[in-house]
Design a protein around this motif. Sequence first.
Motif, PDB file in Angstrom:
ATOM      1  N   PRO A  73     -15.507 -33.684 136.010  1.00  0.00           N
ATOM      2  CA  PRO A  73     -13.959 -33.939 135.639  1.00  0.00           C
ATOM      3  C   PRO A  73     -13.943 -35.369 135.584  1.00  0.00           C
ATOM      4  O   PRO A  73     -13.214 -36.009 136.371  1.00  0.00           O
ATOM      5  N   ALA A  74     -14.054 -36.174 134.409  1.00  0.00           N
ATOM      6  CA  ALA A  74     -13.726 -37.689 134.379  1.00  0.00           C
ATOM      7  C   ALA A  74     -12.680 -37.818 133.175  1.00  0.00           C
ATOM      8  O   ALA A  74     -12.805 -37.360 132.289  1.00  0.00           O
ATOM      9  N   ARG A  75     -11.815 -38.683 133.572  1.00  0.00           N
ATOM     10  CA  ARG A  75     -10.799 -39.040 132.703  1.00  0.00           C
ATOM     11  C   ARG A  75     -11.333 -40.032 131.625  1.00  0.00           C
ATOM     12  O   ARG A  75     -12.171 -40.904 132.285  1.00  0.00           O
ATOM     13  N   ALA A  76     -10.780 -40.256 130.858  1.00  0.00           N
ATOM     14  CA  ALA A  76     -11.312 -41.419 129.817  1.00  0.00           C
ATOM     15  C   ALA A  76     -11.076 -42.838 130.553  1.00  0.00           C
ATOM     16  O   ALA A  76     -11.853 -43.679 130.344  1.00  0.00           O
ATOM     17  N   CYS A  77      -9.911 -42.794 131.330  1.00  0.00           N
ATOM     18  CA  CYS A  77      -9.935 -44.138 131.776  1.00  0.00           C
ATOM     19  C   CYS A  77     -10.945 -44.353 132.851  1.00  0.00           C
ATOM     20  O   CYS A  77     -11.741 -45.790 133.075  1.00  0.00           O
ATOM     21  N   ASP A  78     -11.258 -43.405 133.582  1.00  0.00           N
ATOM     22  CA  ASP A  78     -12.507 -43.592 134.703  1.00  0.00           C
ATOM     23  C   ASP A  78     -13.774 -44.016 133.994  1.00  0.00           C
ATOM     24  O   ASP A  78     -14.614 -44.705 134.298  1.00  0.00           O
ATOM     25  N   VAL A  79     -14.265 -43.181 132.833  1.00  0.00           N
ATOM     26  CA  VAL A  79     -15.353 -43.675 131.847  1.00  0.00           C
ATOM     27  C   VAL A  79     -15.422 -45.064 131.539  1.00  0.00           C
ATOM     28  O   VAL A  79     -16.276 -45.841 131.525  1.00  0.00           O
ATOM     29  N   GLN A 118     -13.065 -39.052 119.504  1.00  0.00           N
ATOM     30  CA  GLN A 118     -12.524 -39.786 120.805  1.00  0.00           C
ATOM     31  C   GLN A 118     -13.369 -39.981 121.725  1.00  0.00           C
ATOM     32  O   GLN A 118     -13.349 -40.871 122.245  1.00  0.00           O
ATOM     33  N   LYS A 119     -14.267 -38.956 121.962  1.00  0.00           N
ATOM     34  CA  LYS A 119     -15.233 -39.306 122.950  1.00  0.00           C
ATOM     35  C   LYS A 119     -16.161 -40.451 122.712  1.00  0.00           C
ATOM     36  O   LYS A 119     -16.401 -41.558 123.471  1.00  0.00           O
ATOM     37  N   GLN A 120     -16.425 -40.898 121.332  1.00  0.00           N
ATOM     38  CA  GLN A 120     -17.284 -42.044 121.037  1.00  0.00           C
ATOM     39  C   GLN A 120     -16.485 -43.282 121.245  1.00  0.00           C
ATOM     40  O   GLN A 120     -17.170 -44.292 121.665  1.00  0.00           O
ATOM     41  N   ARG A 121     -15.143 -43.346 120.881  1.00  0.00           N
ATOM     42  CA  ARG A 121     -14.637 -44.557 121.079  1.00  0.00           C
ATOM     43  C   ARG A 121     -14.345 -44.709 122.553  1.00  0.00           C
ATOM     44  O   ARG A 121     -14.513 -45.933 123.181  1.00  0.00           O
ATOM     45  N   ALA A 169      -3.984 -43.942 124.166  1.00  0.00           N
ATOM     46  CA  ALA A 169      -3.403 -42.481 124.371  1.00  0.00           C
ATOM     47  C   ALA A 169      -4.276 -41.621 124.926  1.00  0.00           C
ATOM     48  O   ALA A 169      -3.923 -40.456 125.671  1.00  0.00           O
ATOM     49  N   LEU A 170      -5.624 -41.919 125.244  1.00  0.00           N
ATOM     50  CA  LEU A 170      -6.565 -41.017 125.648  1.00  0.00           C
ATOM     51  C   LEU A 170      -6.776 -41.138 127.194  1.00  0.00           C
ATOM     52  O   LEU A 170      -7.631 -40.521 127.804  1.00  0.00           O
ATOM     53  N   LEU A 171      -6.339 -42.256 127.958  1.00  0.00           N
ATOM     54  CA  LEU A 171      -6.633 -42.690 129.157  1.00  0.00           C
ATOM     55  C   LEU A 171      -6.619 -41.557 130.072  1.00  0.00           C
ATOM     56  O   LEU A 171      -7.412 -41.560 131.112  1.00  0.00           O
ATOM     57  N   GLY A 172      -5.477 -40.852 130.391  1.00  0.00           N
ATOM     58  CA  GLY A 172      -5.435 -39.735 131.058  1.00  0.00           C
ATOM     59  C   GLY A 172      -6.043 -38.453 130.896  1.00  0.00           C
ATOM     60  O   GLY A 172      -6.088 -37.499 131.573  1.00  0.00           O
TER      61      GLY A 172
END
Length: 186
Positions: free
Chosen positions: A79-85, A133-136, A120-123
């Motif tokens: 469970p990783a958020r975009a900001c963590d990645v 979105q994953k690629q970005r 907009a994806l960070l959380g």
Amino acid sequence: MLNVCSLNFGFTKKRILRSLSFSLKKGETLQLKGSNGSGKSTIVKTVLGLLDRVGGEISHRAGRIGFVPQRSGLDLSIPARACDVIEAGAAQSWNFIDPFFRRKIGPRFERVVDATDTRALLGEQMANLSEGQKQRVLIARALMAEPKLLVLDEPTSAMDQQAERRILNLIVRLQEEFELAVVMVC
């Protein structure tokens, strides 16, 4: 940025691909095209040092290299958020004792998030994002390392034509903005 001379690729010292040579300068793009199983990802992994070469030479003056692997290799059960990645891309020198890590990477994080349009994806959880979105997010993670060479392994796989076009346009824009040389497996 990158110089490959008479490189031989393979597994367990057995050559599969022979005598590949190329050089890549700042601002240039090299696309490796071919059918599935033709050795494109093997070439990239060998150039990155993830696989041993069978022969030939590799040299680079890029300093850090940003690598965006195929999204199919992501473990979405974590469970990783975009900001963590994205932050993880700057973690080469991070340690648990440094309480100022986020403050140190803050300006870079802000620039990368804006450049990749991921604010907009960070959380959001990575598992809930579309392929584009994953690629970005993965591109943003690679840019956090401040690379001069960006290597992307099939950055548009599993995307519809519109999402593919957006990712390719993003790569071109980032190449100019961050002054990158780019190697892309297609």
